[in-house]
Design a protein around this motif. Structure first.
Motif, PDB file in Angstrom:
ATOM      1  N   ALA A 199      22.452  33.739  61.754  1.00  0.00           N
ATOM      2  CA  ALA A 199      22.754  33.112  63.045  1.00  0.00           C
ATOM      3  C   ALA A 199      21.481  32.980  63.885  1.00  0.00           C
ATOM      4  N   LEU A 200      20.657  34.024  63.911  1.00  0.00           N
ATOM      5  CA  LEU A 200      19.423  33.967  64.693  1.00  0.00           C
ATOM      6  C   LEU A 200      18.439  32.955  64.107  1.00  0.00           C
ATOM      7  N   ALA A 201      18.369  32.861  62.784  1.00  0.00           N
ATOM      8  CA  ALA A 201      17.483  31.872  62.147  1.00  0.00           C
ATOM      9  C   ALA A 201      17.945  30.450  62.480  1.00  0.00           C
ATOM     10  N   ILE A 215      21.412  36.444  73.455  1.00  0.00           N
ATOM     11  CA  ILE A 215      20.861  35.160  73.857  1.00  0.00           C
ATOM     12  C   ILE A 215      21.505  34.816  75.199  1.00  0.00           C
ATOM     13  N   SER A 216      21.087  33.713  75.795  1.00  0.00           N
ATOM     14  CA  SER A 216      21.693  33.269  77.051  1.00  0.00           C
ATOM     15  C   SER A 216      21.997  31.789  76.981  1.00  0.00           C
ATOM     16  N   ASP A 217      23.034  31.376  77.702  1.00  0.00           N
ATOM     17  CA  ASP A 217      23.327  29.951  77.817  1.00  0.00           C
ATOM     18  C   ASP A 217      22.418  29.362  78.905  1.00  0.00           C
ATOM     19  N   GLY A 236      15.531  25.985  68.564  1.00  0.00           N
ATOM     20  CA  GLY A 236      14.725  26.300  69.733  1.00  0.00           C
ATOM     21  C   GLY A 236      15.230  27.427  70.609  1.00  0.00           C
ATOM     22  N   VAL A 237      16.229  28.171  70.140  1.00  0.00           N
ATOM     23  CA  VAL A 237      16.774  29.276  70.931  1.00  0.00           C
ATOM     24  C   VAL A 237      16.119  30.577  70.493  1.00  0.00           C
ATOM     25  N   GLU A 238      15.415  31.215  71.410  1.00  0.00           N
ATOM     26  CA  GLU A 238      14.806  32.518  71.159  1.00  0.00           C
ATOM     27  C   GLU A 238      15.704  33.589  71.776  1.00  0.00           C
ATOM     28  N   PRO A 239      15.895  34.697  71.072  1.00  0.00           N
ATOM     29  CA  PRO A 239      16.750  35.744  71.635  1.00  0.00           C
ATOM     30  C   PRO A 239      16.127  36.385  72.871  1.00  0.00           C
ATOM     31  N   ASP A 240      16.982  36.764  73.805  1.00  0.00           N
ATOM     32  CA  ASP A 240      16.543  37.548  74.957  1.00  0.00           C
ATOM     33  C   ASP A 240      16.224  38.970  74.508  1.00  0.00           C
ATOM     34  N   ARG A 241      16.962  39.422  73.517  1.00  0.00           N
ATOM     35  CA  ARG A 241      16.745  40.733  72.913  1.00  0.00           C
ATOM     36  C   ARG A 241      17.052  40.602  71.437  1.00  0.00           C
ATOM     37  N   GLY A 242      16.094  40.948  70.596  1.00  0.00           N
ATOM     38  CA  GLY A 242      16.253  40.800  69.151  1.00  0.00           C
ATOM     39  C   GLY A 242      17.317  41.702  68.567  1.00  0.00           C
ATOM     40  N   ALA A 243      17.588  41.466  67.301  1.00  0.00           N
ATOM     41  CA  ALA A 243      18.627  42.220  66.599  1.00  0.00           C
ATOM     42  C   ALA A 243      18.246  43.690  66.497  1.00  0.00           C
TER      43      ALA A 243
END
Length: 128
Positions: free
Chosen positions: A75-77, A102-104, A83-90
């Protein structure tokens, strides 16, 4: 007598409905349940997410959407490719779930969750 809830949905009032609708439809790939002039209702696992109207207050740090995914790394890949970078990684949380945030477009936190196969949420706890 108890109240009988027959259906439920989360309502989001974004600052820009078109941008937020596109995020949930195109970036997250949520399927549309219903569209009407003032908004869009998406399937959200066992519930619904309705993006409706226009809000003024923005996101609250006290509210998050919890979305269970089959494979968090995949899902993260997929999101990174869009172009969506996580706010906090897994990471593996103390309660045994793999989570990333992530954030909207309005900043509403979305918690992406993978539940390991041996976690109590996936184990049948009924007595044999």
């Amino acid at each position: 007598m108890r109240m009988q809830v027959l259906s439920s949905r989360v309502l989001l009032k974004p600052r820009d409905r078109d941008t937020t609708t596109a995020f949930y439809r195109d970036t997250l790939g949520l399927a549309i349940y219903r569209e009407f002039p003032a908004g869009t209702v998406f399937f959200l696992g066992q519930g619904f997410l309705e993006v409706v109207g226009e809000g003024e207050g923005g996101a609250s740090p006290d509210v998050a959407l919890w979305l269970q995914v089959r494979d968090l790394a995949d899902a993260l890949a997929e999101l990174a490719a869009k172009g969506v970078e996580p706010d906090r990684g897994a990471r593996l949380e103390p309660w045994g779930l793999h989570e990333a945030w992530i954030s909207d477009p309005d900043g509403t936190r979305i918690v992406l969750v993978e539940i390991p196969a041996d976690h109590p949420l996936r184990v049948d706890v009924r007595q044999p």
